[in-house]
Design a protein around this motif. Structure first.
Motif, PDB file in Angstrom:
ATOM      1  N   ASP A  80       6.489   8.159   2.352  1.00  0.00           N
ATOM      2  CA  ASP A  80       6.455   9.578   2.006  1.00  0.00           C
ATOM      3  C   ASP A  80       7.624  10.243   2.724  1.00  0.00           C
ATOM      4  OD1 ASP A  80       5.922  12.177   1.440  1.00  0.00           O
ATOM      5  OD2 ASP A  80       4.128  12.320   2.685  1.00  0.00           O
TER       6      ASP A  80
ATOM      7  N   GLN B 286       0.838  -1.188   0.000  1.00  0.00           N
ATOM      8  CA  GLN B 286       0.000   0.000   0.000  1.00  0.00           C
ATOM      9  C   GLN B 286       0.884   1.253   0.000  1.00  0.00           C
ATOM     10  OE1 GLN B 286      -3.252   0.394  -0.363  1.00  0.00           O
ATOM     11  NE2 GLN B 286      -2.958   2.602  -0.195  1.00  0.00           N
ATOM     12  N   PRO B 287       0.757   2.112  -1.020  1.00  0.00           N
ATOM     13  CA  PRO B 287       1.591   3.325  -1.025  1.00  0.00           C
ATOM     14  C   PRO B 287       1.122   4.328   0.010  1.00  0.00           C
ATOM     15  CG  PRO B 287       0.290   3.143  -3.045  1.00  0.00           C
ATOM     16  CD  PRO B 287      -0.121   2.011  -2.175  1.00  0.00           C
ATOM     17  N   GLU B 288       2.078   5.114   0.484  1.00  0.00           N
ATOM     18  CA  GLU B 288       1.729   6.173   1.422  1.00  0.00           C
ATOM     19  C   GLU B 288       1.364   7.425   0.632  1.00  0.00           C
ATOM     20  OE1 GLU B 288       3.952   5.942   5.570  1.00  0.00           O
ATOM     21  OE2 GLU B 288       4.741   7.554   4.318  1.00  0.00           O
ATOM     22  N   LYS B 289       2.022   7.540  -0.538  1.00  0.00           N
ATOM     23  CA  LYS B 289       1.799   8.738  -1.332  1.00  0.00           C
ATOM     24  C   LYS B 289       1.768   8.374  -2.808  1.00  0.00           C
ATOM     25  CE  LYS B 289       3.470  13.316  -0.836  1.00  0.00           C
ATOM     26  NZ  LYS B 289       4.609  14.177  -0.540  1.00  0.00           N
ATOM     27  N   ILE B 290       0.857   8.995  -3.552  1.00  0.00           N
ATOM     28  CA  ILE B 290       0.805   8.797  -4.995  1.00  0.00           C
ATOM     29  C   ILE B 290       0.801  10.175  -5.648  1.00  0.00           C
ATOM     30  CG2 ILE B 290      -0.550   7.926  -6.933  1.00  0.00           C
ATOM     31  CD1 ILE B 290      -1.514   5.692  -5.223  1.00  0.00           C
TER      32      ILE B 290
ATOM     33  N   LYS C 198      -6.880  10.384  -3.276  1.00  0.00           N
ATOM     34  CA  LYS C 198      -7.142   8.968  -3.530  1.00  0.00           C
ATOM     35  C   LYS C 198      -7.044   8.690  -5.016  1.00  0.00           C
ATOM     36  CE  LYS C 198     -12.076   9.761  -2.670  1.00  0.00           C
ATOM     37  NZ  LYS C 198     -13.246   9.132  -2.076  1.00  0.00           N
ATOM     38  N   THR C 199      -7.003   7.421  -5.352  1.00  0.00           N
ATOM     39  CA  THR C 199      -6.727   7.057  -6.741  1.00  0.00           C
ATOM     40  C   THR C 199      -7.998   7.012  -7.584  1.00  0.00           C
ATOM     41  OG1 THR C 199      -6.788   4.779  -5.998  1.00  0.00           O
ATOM     42  CG2 THR C 199      -4.620   5.783  -6.292  1.00  0.00           C
TER      43      THR C 199
END
Lengths: 441, 322
Positions: free
Chosen positions: A357, A322-326, A339-340
């Motif tokens: 991050d 799970q990414p912390e930042k996108i 959010k994505t």
């Protein structure tokens, strides 16, 4: 070949290894398509379809509402489901057209028909570019037809191709150069045909060896096009840095490139121009680099505009962690997503995922006056002093220090050993000053 | 997906360097000069360094704890101040006085003005001057092997005849001055060791060449013109290697907080330092002058910064001015 460049700049970890050898892959949207009406610089477009209408691939669904604005064309066929506010990349709720995809991909009449640009008049070419809804695809999203319609077309000396792709991690333009060389050259020639006195320059950073080879071969017999190899350094692809490195002309905040006889377009934009003019295909797709340390299969994907980013992530094999930042765009100037579940728009050229991050973990300490921000600022500013002015809320001092010349490239924040959020402070200060000026009018 | 991602203003990446890494580099760069001082002068010199470092760090820690501020001793800047102060002391200096100097440097010069980056005078140098005023005798006692000896600069200033002859009278050559086989403040004696450290800082881009180069160049020319011995190479070499100017130029004048941030400002600052140091060395009562010159020029920094604001990119370019 002599490498040209600008003063200042930084050398961040470039991360391009992850995706530079991954050929562009087409992906299909799974869910509804969402077209924000504001996905370019200028006024939001006006919808020309209504809820319930059937739409086709390539059909104009929203129209430029003023001189600086852009059309939006549908990237699938189906039914207009809603026109409502939707969450966008920038975190705002933006009026958007929502289209339910019927999966047929039926196209409008004449879609994809071949055309020879040499038989078209300048007005026809500009009209096609405008109709196709093309905007600068590098990130700013300035309407391309406006860019190629300067007041004095004889005064344009250079049509510059921004092939620097100086943002770390991004490889979409690099892949386009390798895979669509002819279209890129074609797009450049189309734009060149609009300006009788202009010469073409392709500016590319020297870390893109393969692309340089391909381009060298391509321009070998082109008398009016020159390839200029640039030093690899961020922000080499910034408009001011690029124009200076390739022509020696210095742009400031009160000038447009055309004022100095330059028209600058990036690789993806010129490919889009070619496809619109010679293949009757409006801007409905975008090549996006999906990368970072969280996706299963980092790569470059040709995505239909309006596609939900979740579909794009799925195409890249989903997340391993799970990414912390996108981030939409590059790590230096891109926007982080809440959010994505947001649509792909014209301006996002990458989806970057970070497990950690790094910025959130850093603690800001006192400025030690080390001057690293001064060394890296491509605009020749003194960020440390500007930051003091902002902290004291002294906007006059900020302006006196030429703060409005800041291009928000992020080099100062990147390099600051005290981890001060310089760029962010300047961004806020600039906005507030512009707001004040607008009110004063 | 219900959980929200991190959102912040770009850029989303940061360089590895931090205040701590920069200050650690300065500490590393000071090792040769410090080691040489300890090698030349023995254990007392070592304990002086330890005393200054420990009391500097302890003062910073205690003050910040007391004032309920975030403790910043991990940034290594207090350690740098401690070492620099020790290097500015004669090797016979009493430990307790060194501790007083360290407390003064950190408490009065640095923390009271807001801590790192906020001080307008170099803490170590201000403390040196404070100690000179308070404990003049001990601060100028450069006795080696219990034979009280004057520094080469003092010998030259007060001596007559050629510089070679004056130095030879103390069994010294310019090479001794360069290598550091002389009396003086423990970190200032070896030009070679200082240059090794300076090279490290320059290569690591911790400091800029601008201030030290302009400082040394201006100073050399000034001494040649007004030193009374013309451009006598031995004299100029003795002036450069025999006192505090090397340590001052590379480690004190380059102190971030107390030097100009603009590139041209660094040049102007270097010139100012060269002039003031020359004036002090030639016309003041003491043979030295670097410390006072630097803390005096520290006060000029805001002014220098103001007049050396750089031109921004494309300044003055107007429409159609191709």
């Amino acid at each position: 070949m002599r490498r040209v460049t600008f003063k200042g700049g930084i050398h961040p970890y470039d991360g391009k290894d992850l995706t530079q050898d991954k050929a562009i892959q087409d992906i299909s949207p799974k869910s509804d398509l969402v077209y924000p009406l504001a996905q370019h610089i200028g006024a939001p477009a006006t919808p020309v379809v209504a809820v319930g209408d059937q739409v086709l691939v390539g059909q104009k669904i929203a129209e430029a509402s003023s001189f600086i604005s852009a059309n939006i064309c549908c990237s699938v066929s189906g039914k207009v489901k809603a026109i409502e506010k939707r969450l966008c990349v920038n975190g705002a709720m933006v009026d958007s057209i929502v289209v339910e995809n019927d999966g047929e991909y039926n196209t409008v009449e004449g879609f994809g028909e071949k055309r020879d640009y040499t038989t078209l008049s300048k007005e026809e070419i500009r009209a096609i570019v405008k109709e196709a809804g093309i905007v600068g695809l590098g990130g700013a999203g300035f309407p391309t037809n406006v860019k190629i319609t300067p007041q004095n077309e004889d005064g344009i000396d250079y049509v510059i191709v921004n092939a620097a792709e100086c943002e770390p991690y991004l490889t979409s333009d690099y892949r386009l150069i390798l895979e669509k060389t002819d279209k890129l050259l074609g797009g450049l020639k189309i734009v060149l045909s609009l300006f009788p006195n202009a010469k073409g320059i392709i500016g590319i950073e020297d870390n893109k060896k393969e692309a340089i080879k391909v381009l060298q071969a391509a321009v070998e017999n082109e008398e009016n096009i020159e390839l200029k190899v640039l030093k690899t350094k961020y922000p080499q692809g910034g408009e001011r840095s690029l124009i200076y490195a390739t022509t020696g002309r210095k742009l400031n905040s009160s000038l447009l490139p055309a004022d100095l006889g330059c028209v600058v377009n990036n690789v993806a934009t010129l490919v889009a121009v070619y496809e619109a003019v010679c293949e009757s295909t409006p801007l409905i797709k975008k090549v996006i680099t999906v990368t970072g340390d969280c996706v299963q299969n980092p790569g470059n994907f040709a995505v239909r505009l309006g596609t939900n980013y979740n579909d794009v992530i799925e195409a890249a094999g989903g997340f391993t962690v799970q990414p912390e930042k996108i981030v939409s765009g590059g790590p230096m100037m891109g926007m982080s997503l809440i959010k994505t579940d947001v649509p792909v728009s014209k301006t996002g050229s990458a989806l970057l995922t970070f497990k950690k991050d790094v910025v959130a973990e850093l603690e800001t300490s006192n400025c030690i006056n080390c001057g690293r921000c001064v060394n890296v600022c491509p605009s020749g500013l003194v960020p440390a002093m500007m930051n003091k002015a902002v902290k004291q809320n002294n906007m006059q001092q900020f302006e006196a220090l030429n703060g409005m010349e800041c291009t928000e490239c992020g080099s100062c924040s990147y390099t600051c050993p005290a981890k001060i959020q310089l760029t962010q402070a300047f961004r806020v200060a600039k906005r507030s000053i512009i707001e004040e000026r607008r009110k004063a009018k | 997906m219900s959980n929200l991602l991190h959102v912040s203003s770009s850029p989303h990446i940061r360089s590895q360097s931090s205040t701590t890494t920069l200050m650690s580099d300065v500490v590393i760069a000071l090792i040769p000069a410090t080691a040489w001082g300890v090698y030349k002068f023995g254990w007392h010199a070592f304990w002086l360094v330890m005393a200054c470092v420990i009391s500097s760090i302890a003062t910073e820690y205690a003050y910040q704890k007391l004032m309920k501020r975030p403790v910043t001793i991990h940034d290594m800047s207090a350690m740098v101040t401690g070492i620099l102060l020790a290097l500015n002391l004669p090797q016979t200096f009493p430990i307790w006085m060194a501790v007083v100097g360290s407390v003064f440097a950190i408490l009065v010069v640095k923390q009271v003005f807001g801590g790192i980056g906020q001080n307008f005078m170099n803490p170590a140098l201000a403390a040196r001057c404070f100690l000179l005023i308070s404990f003049g005798a001990q601060m100028t006692d450069f006795a080696v092997d219990t034979v009280s000896g004057a520094t080469p600069l003092a010998l030259i200033k007060n001596g007559t005849g050629s510089v070679e002859a004056i130095l030879a009278g103390d069994k010294l050559t310019v090479t001794d001055l360069f290598l550091g086989n002389i009396g003086g403040s423990m970190g200032e004696i070896s030009t070679l060791m200082i240059l090794i450290g300076a090279a490290y800082l320059l290569i690591r881009k911790v400091i800029s060449w601008r201030t030290p180069v302009m400082y040394l160049a201006t100073f050399t020319v000034f001494m040649g013109l007004f030193g009374g011995r013309g451009f006598d190479l031995t004299y100029l070499a003795a002036q450069l290697c025999g006192g505090g100017i090397m340590l001052g130029a590379f480690f004190m004048a380059t102190d971030y907080a107390t030097s100009p941030i603009t590139k041209n400002g660094k040049l102007v600052y270097g010139v100012a330092l060269g002039l003031v140091t020359g004036i002090f060395r030639i016309w003041s009562g003491s043979a030295e002058g670097v410390s006072y010159a630097i803390i005096f020029c520290n006060l000029l920094v805001p002014l220098i910064e103001k007049v050396t604001l750089p031109r921004f990119f494309g300044q003055g370019v107007t429409k159609n001015a191709k």
